[in-house]
Scaffold this active site. Structure first.
Site, PDB file in Angstrom:
ATOM      1  N   ARG A 299       0.843  -1.199   0.000  1.00 37.76           N
ATOM      2  CA  ARG A 299       0.000   0.000   0.000  1.00 37.76           C
ATOM      3  C   ARG A 299       0.880   1.252   0.000  1.00 37.76           C
ATOM      4  O   ARG A 299       0.607   2.227  -0.685  1.00 37.76           O
ATOM      5  CB  ARG A 299      -0.926   0.009   1.222  1.00 37.76           C
TER       6      ARG A 299
ATOM      7  N   ASP B  73      -6.034  -7.060  -6.791  1.00 40.27           N
ATOM      8  CA  ASP B  73      -5.691  -7.896  -5.628  1.00 40.27           C
ATOM      9  C   ASP B  73      -6.869  -8.811  -5.289  1.00 40.27           C
ATOM     10  O   ASP B  73      -7.557  -8.617  -4.293  1.00 40.27           O
ATOM     11  CB  ASP B  73      -5.341  -6.984  -4.440  1.00 40.27           C
TER      12      ASP B  73
ATOM     13  N   CYS C 233      -2.668 -13.805  -3.539  1.00 34.00           N
ATOM     14  CA  CYS C 233      -2.440 -14.266  -2.171  1.00 34.00           C
ATOM     15  C   CYS C 233      -2.568 -15.779  -2.074  1.00 34.00           C
ATOM     16  O   CYS C 233      -2.682 -16.335  -0.991  1.00 34.00           O
ATOM     17  CB  CYS C 233      -3.434 -13.591  -1.224  1.00 34.00           C
TER      18      CYS C 233
ATOM     19  N   ALA D 250     -15.608  -7.542 -10.754  1.00 30.77           N
ATOM     20  CA  ALA D 250     -14.446  -6.891 -11.381  1.00 30.77           C
ATOM     21  C   ALA D 250     -14.344  -7.249 -12.863  1.00 30.77           C
ATOM     22  O   ALA D 250     -14.039  -6.390 -13.692  1.00 30.77           O
ATOM     23  CB  ALA D 250     -13.174  -7.297 -10.647  1.00 30.77           C
TER      24      ALA D 250
ATOM     25  N   ASP E 149     -15.570  -3.506  -5.882  1.00 27.90           N
ATOM     26  CA  ASP E 149     -15.688  -4.721  -5.060  1.00 27.90           C
ATOM     27  C   ASP E 149     -17.140  -5.174  -5.123  1.00 27.90           C
ATOM     28  O   ASP E 149     -18.045  -4.343  -5.160  1.00 27.90           O
ATOM     29  CB  ASP E 149     -15.281  -4.444  -3.609  1.00 27.90           C
TER      30      ASP E 149
ATOM     31  N   PHE F  95     -11.050  -5.249  -6.557  1.00 25.73           N
ATOM     32  CA  PHE F  95     -11.123  -6.077  -5.340  1.00 25.73           C
ATOM     33  C   PHE F  95     -10.669  -5.215  -4.147  1.00 25.73           C
ATOM     34  O   PHE F  95      -9.782  -5.593  -3.390  1.00 25.73           O
ATOM     35  CB  PHE F  95     -10.249  -7.339  -5.475  1.00 25.73           C
TER      36      PHE F  95
END
Ligand code: SAH
Length: 394
Positions: free
Chosen positions: A213, A301, A341, A281, A251, A229
């Protein structure tokens, strides 16, 4: 509580891997799991030759049937829990010596040599999460070791959140101290934001993206930014504070946008000067392309596309389509930040979803590749722990 303890014997390859520090023992690797073994029991881990390797806590019904706590003769007890917690806490005291950041991971499970236990700190509240039945069986014992350490560093309540890995829906249960609030205000590099402890994802926030960030903040000056997202708007706020001319957050969860807007206000930003789209998205990107809208900085993300090894191939093709659709709405000379992730997709595989063919573009270069911050340590011989990828292309 007195727990059973017994020997388990590892096949050769697994014994080597454990000796090199891999904390997981898979079902296929164990020659003899006693039929009456219960989650949370201690096992003495031995090689086929009978040599002592270390000590583990077992979870007989899980594919990961045991998690290793010690190499050598040291047994697993209350004192060991306290020691591991103290070492983890000492690292964070060094990393977060000012009050600029009040939300961070205090204990990162396997990465802090406390397999199955994760503790996130949000100012004066700590949230404990466990992974697997073994850690759940040991939860109260571990929490009892944790609480005195937490009190020493100014934590006033210890809560327990759900038990699975990152999925929402777990109840917030008070274990020690005050009843935790439903939402809390914390700071990250001096930026205030709101965390939904009761209904948020993971333990409330995605603390692992903190440094990424900060990177987005430094890249945003003068840019129109698209954050896909966006969840509670961490990257969106970073972009706006970094001087983005306009930020669009996308989102599916409208509730996440409400939290994001509250955080914008806390940080002195006017949410009405930016856009928040409650949309899928992929659908958003298709429409944006059709109307010819473009952005100078795009962040993607998504949630983990690969929850297990079986879904890996499908996940890679989903990342590929997503990335291609992002680049189709990127201004010439723009910056694309692509994150993943999923622990089942390693860094090289993730980068293959950003190659020239995947993007249908040969103008972008990979300029940066980041991962998790220092409060999310991993172990050299535990690649599964390095799940976060954050690629910057421009
Ligand atoms: N970037 C965020 C974390 C993202 S978590 C941060 O830094 O904090 C993933 C988010 O994706 C969740 O908020 C979830 O609601 C959202 N999501 C899941 N599927 C989606 C989809 N198809 N389209 C848009 N958002 C989606």
């Amino acid at each position: 509580m007195k727990r059973a303890s017994f020997d388990i014997v590892l096949r050769r390859g697994a014994a080597d891997s454990v000796r090199r520090g891999h904390p997981w023992i898979f079902r296929e690797a164990v020659r003899n799991m006693p039929a009456n073994a219960a989650p949370g029991d201690q096992a003495v881990v031995r090689s086929e030759e009978g040599a002592l390797i270390g000590h583990a806590i077992v979870d007989p019904k899980s594919p990961i049937v045991a998690r290793v706590w010690t190499l050598g003769s040291r047994e697993i007890d209350h004192a060991l829990f306290s020691e591991r917690i103290a070492v983890a806490t000492a690292l964070r005291a060094k990393l977060f010596s000012t009050d600029a950041t009040t939300a961070y991971r205090l204990l990162n499970g396997e990465g802090d040599r406390a397999p199955g236990f994760v503790v996130d700190r949000y100012a004066h509240v700590a949230v404990l999460r466990v992974d697997g039945e073994a850690a759940l069986a040991r939860r109260d014992e571990f929490a009892a070791s944790l609480w005195p350490v937490l009190q020493n560093i100014g934590v006033m309540s210890l809560a327990f959140r759900g038990r699975s890995d990152g999925k929402s829906g777990g109840e917030l249960e008070a274990l020690f101290g005050d009843k935790p609030p439903a939402t809390i205000e914390v700071r990250e590099h001096g930026v205030p934001f709101r965390v939904d402890l009761e209904k948020g994802q993971k333990t409330g926030a995605f603390l692992d993206q903190r440094e990424n960030r900060r990177r987005v903040r430094a890249l945003s000056k003068g840019e129109r930014v698209l954050n896909l997202f966006s969840y509670a708007g961490g990257f969106s706020m970073s972009a706006a504070l970094g001087g983005a001319t306009h930020v669009t957050s996308v989102d599916v969860a409208a509730a996440a946008h409400a939290t994001a807007q509250a955080s914008f206000k806390l940080a002195g930003l006017d949410p009405s000067a930016h856009s928040f789209a409650a949309a899928d998205a992929f659908a958003f990107l298709t429409k944006a392309k059709a109307r010819g809208e473009k952005w100078g900085l795009i962040i993607s993300d998504p949630p983990s596309f690969a929850p297990n090894e079986k879904s890996r191939e499908r996940a890679l093709s989903a990342y590929r389509s997503l990335h291609r659709a992002c680049v189709a709405v990127l201004e010439p000379g723009g910056i694309f930040c692509a994150s993943s992730c999923s622990s089942h997709v390693n860094a090289e595989d993730f980068l293959s979803t950003l190659d020239d063919e995947a993007l249908q573009s040969s103008s972008l270069r990979l300029t940066e590749m980041h991962g998790q911050p220092a409060d999310h340590p991993t172990l050299p011989n535990w690649p599964e722990g390095r799940y976060l990828k954050f690629a910057v292309l421009r």
